[in-house]
Design a protein around this motif. Structure first.
Motif, PDB file in Angstrom:
ATOM      1  N   ILE A   1       0.858  -1.179   0.000  1.00  0.00           N
ATOM      2  CA  ILE A   1       0.000   0.000   0.000  1.00  0.00           C
ATOM      3  C   ILE A   1       0.894   1.229   0.000  1.00  0.00           C
ATOM      4  O   ILE A   1       1.712   1.408   0.901  1.00  0.00           O
ATOM      5  CB  ILE A   1      -0.928   0.013   1.226  1.00  0.00           C
ATOM      6  CG1 ILE A   1      -1.781  -1.256   1.225  1.00  0.00           C
ATOM      7  CG2 ILE A   1      -1.795   1.278   1.236  1.00  0.00           C
ATOM      8  CD1 ILE A   1      -2.502  -1.522   2.525  1.00  0.00           C
ATOM      9  N   LEU A   2       0.732   2.042  -1.003  1.00  0.00           N
ATOM     10  CA  LEU A   2       1.501   3.275  -1.125  1.00  0.00           C
ATOM     11  C   LEU A   2       0.611   4.412  -0.637  1.00  0.00           C
ATOM     12  O   LEU A   2      -0.359   4.791  -1.293  1.00  0.00           O
ATOM     13  CB  LEU A   2       1.909   3.471  -2.585  1.00  0.00           C
ATOM     14  CG  LEU A   2       2.935   4.510  -2.925  1.00  0.00           C
ATOM     15  CD1 LEU A   2       4.223   4.283  -2.145  1.00  0.00           C
ATOM     16  CD2 LEU A   2       3.229   4.484  -4.404  1.00  0.00           C
ATOM     17  N   ASP A   3       0.908   4.919   0.566  1.00  0.00           N
ATOM     18  CA  ASP A   3       0.099   5.952   1.203  1.00  0.00           C
ATOM     19  C   ASP A   3       0.637   7.325   0.819  1.00  0.00           C
ATOM     20  O   ASP A   3       1.709   7.733   1.252  1.00  0.00           O
ATOM     21  CB  ASP A   3       0.127   5.759   2.717  1.00  0.00           C
ATOM     22  CG  ASP A   3      -0.748   6.769   3.457  1.00  0.00           C
ATOM     23  OD1 ASP A   3      -1.341   7.652   2.801  1.00  0.00           O
ATOM     24  OD2 ASP A   3      -0.817   6.671   4.689  1.00  0.00           O
ATOM     25  N   LEU A   4      -0.142   8.046   0.021  1.00  0.00           N
ATOM     26  CA  LEU A   4       0.274   9.343  -0.516  1.00  0.00           C
ATOM     27  C   LEU A   4      -0.436  10.508   0.175  1.00  0.00           C
ATOM     28  O   LEU A   4      -0.391  11.636  -0.315  1.00  0.00           O
ATOM     29  CB  LEU A   4      -0.010   9.392  -2.020  1.00  0.00           C
ATOM     30  CG  LEU A   4       0.620   8.274  -2.855  1.00  0.00           C
ATOM     31  CD1 LEU A   4       0.137   8.340  -4.296  1.00  0.00           C
ATOM     32  CD2 LEU A   4       2.128   8.342  -2.785  1.00  0.00           C
ATOM     33  N   GLN A   5      -1.057  10.261   1.304  1.00  0.00           N
ATOM     34  CA  GLN A   5      -1.872  11.272   1.969  1.00  0.00           C
ATOM     35  C   GLN A   5      -1.105  12.537   2.318  1.00  0.00           C
ATOM     36  O   GLN A   5      -1.646  13.636   2.233  1.00  0.00           O
ATOM     37  CB  GLN A   5      -2.509  10.696   3.221  1.00  0.00           C
ATOM     38  CG  GLN A   5      -3.461  11.660   3.877  1.00  0.00           C
ATOM     39  CD  GLN A   5      -4.277  11.000   4.968  1.00  0.00           C
ATOM     40  OE1 GLN A   5      -4.195   9.809   5.183  1.00  0.00           O
ATOM     41  NE2 GLN A   5      -5.073  11.788   5.652  1.00  0.00           N
ATOM     42  N   THR A   6       0.158  12.420   2.678  1.00  0.00           N
ATOM     43  CA  THR A   6       0.910  13.614   3.077  1.00  0.00           C
ATOM     44  C   THR A   6       1.869  14.102   1.993  1.00  0.00           C
ATOM     45  O   THR A   6       2.803  14.852   2.277  1.00  0.00           O
ATOM     46  CB  THR A   6       1.669  13.365   4.399  1.00  0.00           C
ATOM     47  OG1 THR A   6       2.503  12.229   4.258  1.00  0.00           O
ATOM     48  CG2 THR A   6       0.707  13.151   5.558  1.00  0.00           C
ATOM     49  N   VAL A   7       1.612  13.693   0.750  1.00  0.00           N
ATOM     50  CA  VAL A   7       2.387  14.232  -0.375  1.00  0.00           C
ATOM     51  C   VAL A   7       1.889  15.643  -0.646  1.00  0.00           C
ATOM     52  O   VAL A   7       0.693  15.883  -0.804  1.00  0.00           O
ATOM     53  CB  VAL A   7       2.240  13.329  -1.629  1.00  0.00           C
ATOM     54  CG1 VAL A   7       2.811  14.023  -2.856  1.00  0.00           C
ATOM     55  CG2 VAL A   7       2.927  11.995  -1.391  1.00  0.00           C
ATOM     56  N   ARG A   8       2.813  16.595  -0.683  1.00  0.00           N
ATOM     57  CA  ARG A   8       2.460  18.007  -0.884  1.00  0.00           C
ATOM     58  C   ARG A   8       2.611  18.451  -2.339  1.00  0.00           C
ATOM     59  O   ARG A   8       2.060  19.478  -2.736  1.00  0.00           O
ATOM     60  CB  ARG A   8       3.319  18.895   0.015  1.00  0.00           C
ATOM     61  CG  ARG A   8       3.067  18.664   1.493  1.00  0.00           C
ATOM     62  CD  ARG A   8       3.887  19.591   2.370  1.00  0.00           C
ATOM     63  NE  ARG A   8       5.325  19.486   2.160  1.00  0.00           N
ATOM     64  CZ  ARG A   8       6.129  18.625   2.801  1.00  0.00           C
ATOM     65  NH1 ARG A   8       5.628  17.785   3.670  1.00  0.00           N
ATOM     66  NH2 ARG A   8       7.421  18.613   2.565  1.00  0.00           N
ATOM     67  N   PHE A   9       3.373  17.700  -3.126  1.00  0.00           N
ATOM     68  CA  PHE A   9       3.571  18.030  -4.536  1.00  0.00           C
ATOM     69  C   PHE A   9       3.834  16.741  -5.290  1.00  0.00           C
ATOM     70  O   PHE A   9       4.618  15.908  -4.849  1.00  0.00           O
ATOM     71  CB  PHE A   9       4.759  18.984  -4.718  1.00  0.00           C
ATOM     72  CG  PHE A   9       5.069  19.280  -6.157  1.00  0.00           C
ATOM     73  CD1 PHE A   9       4.317  20.201  -6.865  1.00  0.00           C
ATOM     74  CD2 PHE A   9       6.100  18.615  -6.807  1.00  0.00           C
ATOM     75  CE1 PHE A   9       4.597  20.463  -8.208  1.00  0.00           C
ATOM     76  CE2 PHE A   9       6.380  18.876  -8.145  1.00  0.00           C
ATOM     77  CZ  PHE A   9       5.624  19.802  -8.843  1.00  0.00           C
ATOM     78  N   LEU A  10       3.171  16.573  -6.429  1.00  0.00           N
ATOM     79  CA  LEU A  10       3.365  15.405  -7.274  1.00  0.00           C
ATOM     80  C   LEU A  10       3.632  15.878  -8.696  1.00  0.00           C
ATOM     81  O   LEU A  10       2.723  16.288  -9.413  1.00  0.00           O
ATOM     82  CB  LEU A  10       2.129  14.492  -7.221  1.00  0.00           C
ATOM     83  CG  LEU A  10       2.152  13.231  -8.066  1.00  0.00           C
ATOM     84  CD1 LEU A  10       3.344  12.343  -7.707  1.00  0.00           C
ATOM     85  CD2 LEU A  10       0.853  12.454  -7.899  1.00  0.00           C
ATOM     86  N   GLY A  11       4.911  15.865  -9.065  1.00  0.00           N
ATOM     87  CA  GLY A  11       5.319  16.307 -10.396  1.00  0.00           C
ATOM     88  C   GLY A  11       5.377  15.157 -11.377  1.00  0.00           C
ATOM     89  O   GLY A  11       5.060  14.000 -11.050  1.00  0.00           O
ATOM     90  N   SER A  12       5.806  15.460 -12.581  1.00  0.00           N
ATOM     91  CA  SER A  12       5.830  14.448 -13.638  1.00  0.00           C
ATOM     92  C   SER A  12       6.779  13.292 -13.309  1.00  0.00           C
ATOM     93  O   SER A  12       6.481  12.138 -13.629  1.00  0.00           O
ATOM     94  CB  SER A  12       6.213  15.080 -14.982  1.00  0.00           C
ATOM     95  OG  SER A  12       7.493  15.679 -14.894  1.00  0.00           O
ATOM     96  N   SER A  13       7.886  13.564 -12.645  1.00  0.00           N
ATOM     97  CA  SER A  13       8.797  12.480 -12.256  1.00  0.00           C
ATOM     98  C   SER A  13       8.161  11.573 -11.213  1.00  0.00           C
ATOM     99  O   SER A  13       8.352  10.363 -11.228  1.00  0.00           O
ATOM    100  CB  SER A  13      10.114  13.047 -11.721  1.00  0.00           C
ATOM    101  OG  SER A  13      10.794  13.740 -12.737  1.00  0.00           O
ATOM    102  N   GLY A  14       7.393  12.166 -10.311  1.00  0.00           N
ATOM    103  CA  GLY A  14       6.664  11.368  -9.328  1.00  0.00           C
ATOM    104  C   GLY A  14       5.601  10.520  -9.978  1.00  0.00           C
ATOM    105  O   GLY A  14       5.422   9.347  -9.633  1.00  0.00           O
ATOM    106  N   LEU A  15       4.885  11.092 -10.948  1.00  0.00           N
ATOM    107  CA  LEU A  15       3.883  10.319 -11.689  1.00  0.00           C
ATOM    108  C   LEU A  15       4.537   9.162 -12.442  1.00  0.00           C
ATOM    109  O   LEU A  15       4.012   8.044 -12.451  1.00  0.00           O
ATOM    110  CB  LEU A  15       3.138  11.229 -12.678  1.00  0.00           C
ATOM    111  CG  LEU A  15       2.167  12.224 -12.068  1.00  0.00           C
ATOM    112  CD1 LEU A  15       1.747  13.247 -13.109  1.00  0.00           C
ATOM    113  CD2 LEU A  15       0.965  11.511 -11.485  1.00  0.00           C
TER     114      LEU A  15
END
Length: 130
Positions: free
Chosen positions: A79-93
């Motif tokens: 389970i990848l919990d992304l709840q506290t991710v503040r920025f999701l850029g193209s590299s993250g995608l």
């Protein structure tokens, strides 16, 4: 009057020391000022990778390396919990797409995304159609 038995008394389910509210920490911590990663083992075969911070060109390789380590251990559910991710850029995608492809290559492996309701995560996923 008979009372219902607690499954923990039978050795089934988590013990009081290992309740679902306090999973054992695998002590896998990666941290920079921009990204924090913590892996927890919730139950046999179920791991949670909590991501905290920004996923961009600088930090996505850290997440990718941590994901590869988790895939190598072959949990049934990651389970990848992304709840506290503040920025999701193209590299993250791109990192998330690579993780999905890697999980699909492992028989019996299931990758789950959690915490995708925040605007910082939901908006890039919506815009890209992911």
């Amino acid at each position: 009057m008979a009372t219902a038995k607690d499954p923990r008394d039978e050795g089934v389910g988590p013990s009081t020391a290992e309740s679902l509210t306090d999973p054992p920490d695998l002590s896998v911590r990666v941290g920079t000022d921009l990204l924090g990663l913590v892996v927890q083992q919730w139950a046999n075969g179920i791991r949670v990778l909590a991501v905290d911070g920004e996923l961009d060109a600088l930090t996505a390789p850290l997440l990718g390396a941590c994901l590869r380590e988790q895939f190598a251990d072959n949990p049934v559910h990651l389970i990848l919990d992304l709840q506290t991710v503040r920025f999701l850029g193209s590299s993250g995608l791109n990192c998330l797409l690579e993780a999905r492809e890697s999980a699909q290559q492992l028989p019996g492996m299931h990758l789950h995304l959690a915490g995708v309701a925040t605007r910082a995560v939901a908006r890039p996923l919506e815009v890209t159609g992911l």
